[in-house]
Design a protein around this motif. Structure first.
Motif, PDB file in Angstrom:
ATOM      1  N   PHE A   1      44.092  33.425  56.902  1.00 58.45           N
ATOM      2  CA  PHE A   1      44.534  32.034  56.887  1.00 58.45           C
ATOM      3  C   PHE A   1      44.962  31.659  55.476  1.00 58.45           C
ATOM      4  CE2 PHE A   1      43.911  27.513  56.205  1.00 58.45           C
ATOM      5  CZ  PHE A   1      44.597  26.975  57.280  1.00 58.45           C
ATOM      6  N   THR A   2      46.013  30.847  55.359  1.00 59.33           N
ATOM      7  CA  THR A   2      46.457  30.355  54.053  1.00 59.33           C
ATOM      8  C   THR A   2      46.827  28.877  54.168  1.00 59.33           C
ATOM      9  OG1 THR A   2      48.769  30.995  54.460  1.00 59.33           O
ATOM     10  CG2 THR A   2      47.350  32.604  53.341  1.00 59.33           C
ATOM     11  N   LEU A   3      46.633  28.162  53.072  1.00 59.18           N
ATOM     12  CA  LEU A   3      47.029  26.758  52.964  1.00 59.18           C
ATOM     13  C   LEU A   3      47.597  26.557  51.566  1.00 59.18           C
ATOM     14  CD1 LEU A   3      47.039  23.849  54.128  1.00 59.18           C
ATOM     15  CD2 LEU A   3      44.765  23.552  53.159  1.00 59.18           C
ATOM     16  N   GLY A   4      48.930  26.588  51.453  1.00 61.13           N
ATOM     17  CA  GLY A   4      49.587  26.451  50.157  1.00 61.13           C
ATOM     18  C   GLY A   4      49.345  27.636  49.237  1.00 61.13           C
ATOM     19  N   TRP A   5      48.907  28.747  49.792  1.00 60.49           N
ATOM     20  CA  TRP A   5      48.539  29.922  48.989  1.00 60.49           C
ATOM     21  C   TRP A   5      49.791  30.721  48.610  1.00 60.49           C
ATOM     22  CZ3 TRP A   5      44.045  31.220  46.780  1.00 60.49           C
ATOM     23  CH2 TRP A   5      43.852  32.524  46.347  1.00 60.49           C
ATOM     24  N   PRO A   6      49.907  31.203  47.355  1.00 57.92           N
ATOM     25  CA  PRO A   6      51.070  32.020  46.981  1.00 57.92           C
ATOM     26  C   PRO A   6      51.138  33.303  47.803  1.00 57.92           C
ATOM     27  CG  PRO A   6      49.865  31.264  45.029  1.00 57.92           C
ATOM     28  CD  PRO A   6      49.005  30.940  46.216  1.00 57.92           C
ATOM     29  N   LYS A   7      52.311  33.606  48.354  1.00 62.46           N
ATOM     30  CA  LYS A   7      52.459  34.782  49.220  1.00 62.46           C
ATOM     31  C   LYS A   7      52.170  36.078  48.485  1.00 62.46           C
ATOM     32  CE  LYS A   7      55.802  32.726  52.403  1.00 62.46           C
ATOM     33  NZ  LYS A   7      57.168  32.830  52.985  1.00 62.46           N
ATOM     34  N   GLU A   8      52.472  36.095  47.196  1.00 63.28           N
ATOM     35  CA  GLU A   8      52.291  37.348  46.448  1.00 63.28           C
ATOM     36  C   GLU A   8      50.830  37.678  46.189  1.00 63.28           C
ATOM     37  OE1 GLU A   8      52.979  33.998  43.475  1.00 63.28           O
ATOM     38  OE2 GLU A   8      53.851  34.683  45.379  1.00 63.28           O
ATOM     39  N   LEU A   9      49.936  36.711  46.368  1.00 59.75           N
ATOM     40  CA  LEU A   9      48.513  36.962  46.111  1.00 59.75           C
ATOM     41  C   LEU A   9      47.859  37.564  47.355  1.00 59.75           C
ATOM     42  CD1 LEU A   9      47.201  34.015  43.920  1.00 59.75           C
ATOM     43  CD2 LEU A   9      47.798  36.333  43.260  1.00 59.75           C
ATOM     44  N   THR A  10      48.203  38.811  47.638  1.00 58.07           N
ATOM     45  CA  THR A  10      47.566  39.554  48.712  1.00 58.07           C
ATOM     46  C   THR A  10      46.230  40.087  48.217  1.00 58.07           C
ATOM     47  OG1 THR A  10      48.655  41.593  48.026  1.00 58.07           O
ATOM     48  CG2 THR A  10      49.828  40.195  49.607  1.00 58.07           C
TER      49      THR A  10
END
Length: 508
Positions: free
Chosen positions: A208-217
């Motif tokens: 789940f993500t909420l405004g999370w940077p896509k590159e921060l896997t």
């Protein structure tokens, strides 16, 4: 402008205005202003007397050498008389002024009180009284901050209670529960970037993500692996340092087997009470997810019980009637003599239909009970369907490579249904001379069924919507997340290909 740290209520604004009026009176000043620093470190005009209202909220000089910046740096009052140079030495002061630091309870400078007079020199004897007024402003700002923190916590706690503290799960799925958890943390901490990872020592991934940077896997966060693993031993939220930013890590688990960690970039300072509330959030999230799991298991058991009940009803009712009917038809066929050919032909047709009905009831019984089928049984059925549905004279090429071990009955049923429909269409429409049937196991736990003929072909778009047999096949495959592909063109034969997952999908 950045985000203000202090947002005063109406009553607090009245008190501040009163203090500013007193300061103007003590200093015999014409105007005064309160300069504060926002969360980005920029100085802005928060309040004032004798200045234009539209200037409130505007950014003020924050460059090195400005009076307000120097007060923040030196932590002491700066007094400038008329004719004196400004601290930055760029121009001469026309009137006297004083700038006093405003401290919080920890003696950190949180603001500057500026007073401007028309006098040639500032009345220095009034500085102690003005410092006392500045201290009052500091107390007011600290109380404002504490009030807003309490309001934020109360709001967060009410959100948490409304989201999780219910007898039944407040979310209909794990993803919805994750969204509610992220929203609770956002309300409590003010974080705008939140992500939840399914944690495993071998491989972790985002759920789940909420405004999370896509590159921060998880790969980007892998340096935190050991520290996150340690958090599950403590079961407490912690701040971790990541790329120069404060990263809140909130661990929670379900059934002690499925571990999750919530990450949130948080610029606000959290105290013991905040961490206590975060722990409550974590515990309630665990409870909510566990309730979801138990609810899903209950639904599964309920569906299973209902299928078993229907199977019993079918076995003790319709199946027994059909079996008895078949016996009586057998006795009747022995009574019908050779002279009754028309009646005998009709009787044979009834017997065949009854046989098909019995076999269909057995299919339904097996599907309801979820009884697995061996690969050998599937192979025999495939060969039986090929022999039954294709007329004599058609050359059949068979390539059957089946997986070892039992198959879910629904997979078996789908293979048979697709094969029957495809071969039935060949017999009715294709005018084919050769048919190729391929049934093989693919990587990724899938079966591939291919029925290919060299018949007259057709244009799929002309018959796709009105062909109920093909529509039923597509619906059947969709329920188990399979796929059906049909390719054909006039004069070039037809290919029917079905991809069928070997793992049965739980029915709703």
């Amino acid at each position: 402008m950045g985000i203000p740290e202090y947002v005063l209520s109406e009553e607090e604004q009245k008190v501040l205005d009163h203090i500013l009026d007193l300061a103007l009176e003590v200093a015999r000043a014409e105007s005064g202003s309160l300069i504060l620093r926002d969360k980005k470190g920029e100085l802005y005009l928060a309040a004032g007397r004798g200045i234009r209202r539209e200037y409130l909220g505007e950014r003020v000089g924050n460059e090195e050498g400005s009076v307000s910046a120097l007060v923040f740096e030196r932590r002491e009052p700066i007094v400038i008389d008329a004719g004196s140079l400004y601290p930055d030495r760029r121009q001469t002061r026309k009137h006297a002024s004083a700038s006093l630091p405003i401290f919080d309870s920890a003696r950190n400078v949180i603001g500057v009180l500026n007073l401007n007079t028309l006098l040639p020199s500032f009345p220095r004897k009034e500085l102690p009284r003005l410092s006392a007024l500045a201290e009052g402003i500091g107390l007011l700002l600290v109380e404002n901050l504490l009030r807003r923190q309490h309001e934020r916590r109360i709001l967060a706690l009410s959100e948490i209670i409304s989201l999780f503290a219910r007898r039944v799960p407040c979310a209909s799925s794990e993803n919805e529960a994750f969204a509610k958890l992220a929203d609770s943390v956002r309300v409590l901490t003010g974080a705008s970037q939140v992500a939840i990872f399914r944690f495993s020592p071998r491989r972790s991934w985002r759920v789940f993500t909420l405004g999370w940077p896509k590159e921060l896997t998880w790969r980007a966060l892998s340096p935190l692996q050991e520290r996150v693993a340690f958090l599950f031993e403590e079961r407490t939220p912690r701040f971790l340092e990541f790329q120069g930013r404060s990263l809140l890590a909130l661990p929670f688990a379900v059934e002690k087997a499925r571990h999750y960690v919530l990450f949130a970039f948080c610029d606000n300072t959290l105290d013991v009470l905040d961490f206590l509330l975060l722990s409550v959030v974590s515990a309630l999230a665990e409870s909510c997810l566990e309730n979801l799991r138990l609810l899903e298991e209950t639904k599964k058991l309920t569906r299973e019980a209902e299928r078993n009940r229907l199977a019993r009803e079918l076995h003790d009712g319709l199946a027994q009637i059909l079996a008895s009917e078949q016996i009586y038809l057998h006795f009747l066929s022995r009574e019908v003599g050779e002279d009754w050919q028309p009646a005998r032909g009709l009787l044979e047709k009834i017997q065949n239909l009854n046989t098909i009905a019995i076999e269909e009831s057995r299919f339904i019984l097996s599907e309801l009970r979820g009884k697995p089928v061996s690969s050998l049984e599937l192979q025999r059925k495939v060969e039986e369907v090929i022999g039954s549905f294709l007329p004599p004279g058609i050359v059949v090429e068979k390539e059957l490579t089946l997986p070892s071990g039992p198959l879910a009955f629904r997979v078996y049923r789908t293979v048979v249904a697709v094969l029957q429909e495809a071969l039935s269409n060949v017999a009715k429409h294709a005018q084919a001379k050769r048919v190729r049937v391929v049934l093989e196991t693919l990587s990724g736990a899938k079966l591939r069924l291919l029925v290919e003929d060299d018949g007259v072909g057709f244009t799929p778009k002309d018959v796709g919507e009105g062909h109920f047999g093909l529509m039923n096949l597509r619906l059947r495959l969709r329920t188990i997340r399979g796929r059906l592909r049909i390719s054909s063109s006039p004069g070039k034969g037809t290919k029917v290909e079905a991809l069928i997952p070997l793992k049965e999908v739980e029915r709703g």
